[in-house]
Design a protein around this motif. Structure first.
Motif, PDB file in Angstrom:
ATOM      1  N   ARG A  31      -9.693  25.787 -33.069  1.00  0.00           N
ATOM      2  CA  ARG A  31      -9.661  27.018 -33.845  1.00  0.00           C
ATOM      3  C   ARG A  31      -8.328  27.702 -33.693  1.00  0.00           C
ATOM      4  O   ARG A  31      -7.497  27.280 -32.907  1.00  0.00           O
ATOM      5  N   GLU A  32      -8.161  28.757 -34.442  1.00  0.00           N
ATOM      6  CA  GLU A  32      -7.020  29.641 -34.296  1.00  0.00           C
ATOM      7  C   GLU A  32      -7.494  30.913 -33.620  1.00  0.00           C
ATOM      8  O   GLU A  32      -8.568  31.418 -33.940  1.00  0.00           O
ATOM      9  N   ASP A  47      -3.071  28.215 -31.916  1.00  0.00           N
ATOM     10  CA  ASP A  47      -4.032  27.131 -32.111  1.00  0.00           C
ATOM     11  C   ASP A  47      -4.536  26.636 -30.768  1.00  0.00           C
ATOM     12  O   ASP A  47      -3.753  26.446 -29.833  1.00  0.00           O
ATOM     13  N   VAL A  48      -5.850  26.436 -30.673  1.00  0.00           N
ATOM     14  CA  VAL A  48      -6.457  25.882 -29.467  1.00  0.00           C
ATOM     15  C   VAL A  48      -7.389  24.747 -29.865  1.00  0.00           C
ATOM     16  O   VAL A  48      -7.858  24.687 -31.001  1.00  0.00           O
ATOM     17  N   SER A  49      -7.631  23.860 -28.923  1.00  0.00           N
ATOM     18  CA  SER A  49      -8.520  22.730 -29.150  1.00  0.00           C
ATOM     19  C   SER A  49      -9.375  22.531 -27.897  1.00  0.00           C
ATOM     20  O   SER A  49      -9.135  23.177 -26.874  1.00  0.00           O
ATOM     21  N   PRO A  50     -10.345  21.626 -27.944  1.00  0.00           N
ATOM     22  CA  PRO A  50     -11.193  21.406 -26.776  1.00  0.00           C
ATOM     23  C   PRO A  50     -10.447  20.916 -25.528  1.00  0.00           C
ATOM     24  O   PRO A  50     -11.001  20.955 -24.443  1.00  0.00           O
ATOM     25  N   THR A  51      -9.211  20.492 -25.655  1.00  0.00           N
ATOM     26  CA  THR A  51      -8.444  20.068 -24.473  1.00  0.00           C
ATOM     27  C   THR A  51      -7.510  21.163 -23.951  1.00  0.00           C
ATOM     28  O   THR A  51      -6.758  20.937 -23.012  1.00  0.00           O
ATOM     29  N   THR A  52      -7.572  22.343 -24.555  1.00  0.00           N
ATOM     30  CA  THR A  52      -6.690  23.442 -24.181  1.00  0.00           C
ATOM     31  C   THR A  52      -7.162  24.106 -22.892  1.00  0.00           C
ATOM     32  O   THR A  52      -8.323  24.485 -22.774  1.00  0.00           O
ATOM     33  N   LYS A  53      -6.256  24.234 -21.937  1.00  0.00           N
ATOM     34  CA  LYS A  53      -6.526  24.930 -20.676  1.00  0.00           C
ATOM     35  C   LYS A  53      -6.186  26.406 -20.843  1.00  0.00           C
ATOM     36  O   LYS A  53      -5.459  26.800 -21.744  1.00  0.00           O
TER      37      LYS A  53
END
Length: 86
Positions: A31-32, A47-53
């Motif tokens: 998502r943003e 922007d973030v994703s499921p691998t974003t810490k």
């Protein structure tokens, strides 16, 4: 994992939802995150994703150079002591 609203605004400081381990993934969906500085500013997006810490989110916010400083802080609050502070 953290849950973020798609949009949020801050005039001073905010604390995002907390997380137990900052080395784990912070979000569950791509998502943003929209951040608006002040009440009438134009949002900027991260922007973030499921691998974003959590630290990745802070780094992306800081790299945007939009007069927002993001930091990951250990609040000492159990069971989820780590928070993203803007």
């Amino acid at each position: 994992t953290l849950s973020f609203n798609d949009r949020f605004a801050a005039s001073d400081s905010i604390v995002a939802a907390t997380i137990a381990d900052p080395a784990t993934n912070a979000v569950t969906h791509t998502r943003e995150i929209a951040i608006t500085v002040g009440t009438s500013g134009t949002p900027f997006y991260v922007d973030v994703s499921p691998t974003t810490k959590l630290s990745d989110i802070a780094d992306a916010i800081n790299a945007a150079n939009q007069n927002v400083v993001a930091t990951v802080v250990n609040t000492g609050q159990s069971p989820n002591p780590y928070a993203l502070i803007l």
